[in-house]
Write an enzyme that holds these catalytic residues in place. Sequence first.
Site, PDB file in Angstrom:
ATOM      1  N   ASP A  90      95.014 -37.599  25.983  1.00 29.83           N
ATOM      2  CA  ASP A  90      94.315 -36.321  26.011  1.00 29.83           C
ATOM      3  C   ASP A  90      93.547 -36.173  24.689  1.00 29.83           C
ATOM      4  O   ASP A  90      93.875 -36.836  23.693  1.00 29.83           O
ATOM      5  CB  ASP A  90      95.391 -35.230  26.141  1.00 29.83           C
TER       6      ASP A  90
ATOM      7  N   ASP B  47      91.974 -32.697  23.205  1.00 31.99           N
ATOM      8  CA  ASP B  47      92.226 -31.486  22.420  1.00 31.99           C
ATOM      9  C   ASP B  47      93.711 -31.285  22.170  1.00 31.99           C
ATOM     10  O   ASP B  47      94.527 -31.265  23.101  1.00 31.99           O
ATOM     11  CB  ASP B  47      91.644 -30.252  23.145  1.00 31.99           C
TER      12      ASP B  47
ATOM     13  N   ASP C  30      99.213 -32.373  25.402  1.00 35.47           N
ATOM     14  CA  ASP C  30      99.934 -31.234  24.827  1.00 35.47           C
ATOM     15  C   ASP C  30     100.239 -30.134  25.849  1.00 35.47           C
ATOM     16  O   ASP C  30     101.058 -29.258  25.579  1.00 35.47           O
ATOM     17  CB  ASP C  30      99.137 -30.604  23.668  1.00 35.47           C
TER      18      ASP C  30
HETATM   19  C1  LIG Z   1      90.584 -22.589  26.882  1.00 35.89           C
HETATM   20  C2  LIG Z   1      91.380 -23.650  26.173  1.00 35.89           C
HETATM   21  C3  LIG Z   1      91.037 -24.959  26.274  1.00 35.89           C
HETATM   22  N1  LIG Z   1      91.745 -25.920  25.636  1.00 35.89           N
HETATM   23  C4  LIG Z   1      91.345 -27.319  25.745  1.00 35.89           C
HETATM   24  C5  LIG Z   1      92.045 -28.086  26.807  1.00 35.89           C
HETATM   25  C6  LIG Z   1      90.979 -29.021  27.361  1.00 35.89           C
HETATM   26  O1  LIG Z   1      90.919 -30.230  26.651  1.00 35.89           O
HETATM   27  P1  LIG Z   1      91.953 -31.457  26.758  1.00 35.89           P
HETATM   28  O2  LIG Z   1      92.135 -31.794  28.199  1.00 35.89           O
HETATM   29  O3  LIG Z   1      91.253 -32.542  25.972  1.00 35.89           O
HETATM   30  O4  LIG Z   1      93.197 -31.011  26.071  1.00 35.89           O
HETATM   31  C7  LIG Z   1      89.679 -28.306  27.067  1.00 35.89           C
HETATM   32  C8  LIG Z   1      89.094 -27.613  28.274  1.00 35.89           C
HETATM   33  O5  LIG Z   1      89.987 -26.714  28.836  1.00 35.89           O
HETATM   34  O6  LIG Z   1      89.943 -27.385  26.033  1.00 35.89           O
HETATM   35  C9  LIG Z   1      92.860 -25.596  24.905  1.00 35.89           C
HETATM   36  O7  LIG Z   1      93.508 -26.496  24.366  1.00 35.89           O
HETATM   37  N2  LIG Z   1      93.233 -24.284  24.787  1.00 35.89           N
HETATM   38  C10 LIG Z   1      92.534 -23.284  25.387  1.00 35.89           C
HETATM   39  O8  LIG Z   1      92.903 -22.096  25.247  1.00 35.89           O
HETATM   40 MG   LIG Z   2      95.036 -30.999  25.224  1.00 32.55          MG
END
Ligand SMILES: Cc1cn([C@H]2C[C@H](OP(=O)(O)O)[C@@H](CO)O2)c(=O)[nH]c1=O
Ligand SMILES: [Mg+2]
Length: 210
Positions: free
Chosen positions: A22, A24, A157
Amino acid sequence: MSRRARGRFSNFCNKDLIVLLDMDQVLADFEGYFLKRYKERFPNDPFIPLEERKGFFIRDQYAKLRDDLPDKVRAVYNEEGFFRDLPEIEGAVSAALEMSKMEGLEVFLCSSPLTEYQYCLTEKFEWIEKHLGPEFLDYVILTKDKTVINGHILIDDRPRIKGSCKSPIWEHIVFNACHNLTSEVDGKRRLNNWTDGKWRDIIEDFKKRI
Ligand SMILES: Cc1cn([C@H]2C[C@H](OP(=O)(O)O)[C@@H](CO)O2)c(=O)[nH]c1=O
Ligand SMILES: [Mg+2]
């Protein structure tokens, strides 16, 4: 993953181990950077320190403070440059690069875009190119539904990952983040950070099991 599913997967998969990473809050510090930008943009509004963050979506916790805050929260991460400028989670880039060079192992980035995709989509690619190098651009999976993606391990996460597939083929390793420390993870393994080297134990463990 069940033994049967693993067997089926191994038959069509020509790499020993497929790791889905992942972005974020696993590679890129979404929460820390969000709070910094939010405080800069809305210095007179209440905020939630990282030690008090609970629950996956930031806007849901801010909504409990005041009705107008969720829109302000969205304005921060929908802004041009937000995803491009996210700092690295400590040790994440060197771990991802080291992992990608391991024998018999393929690393894919598996991230969900925001529905407000205007900046997020291209900036995720920019982030990858800048931090991990252009070679990684061939290993990007952007999907709203991670349950339909193939792989042995998903390091993510978000404590509960739901989608169209009831039993995803990967095993979810929960990457610890400020928002999930007290979350119920249904017995899943957790990974604390990229710096203590424990991620290598998890990879070795999977290599033995598949
Ligand atoms: C809206 C939101 C998005 N995100 C992240 C998760 C997703 O990325 P990832 O899948 O890389 O973790 C991306 C779009 O939702 O932003 C958060 O981590 N917290 C939030 O509150
Ligand atoms: Mg994430």
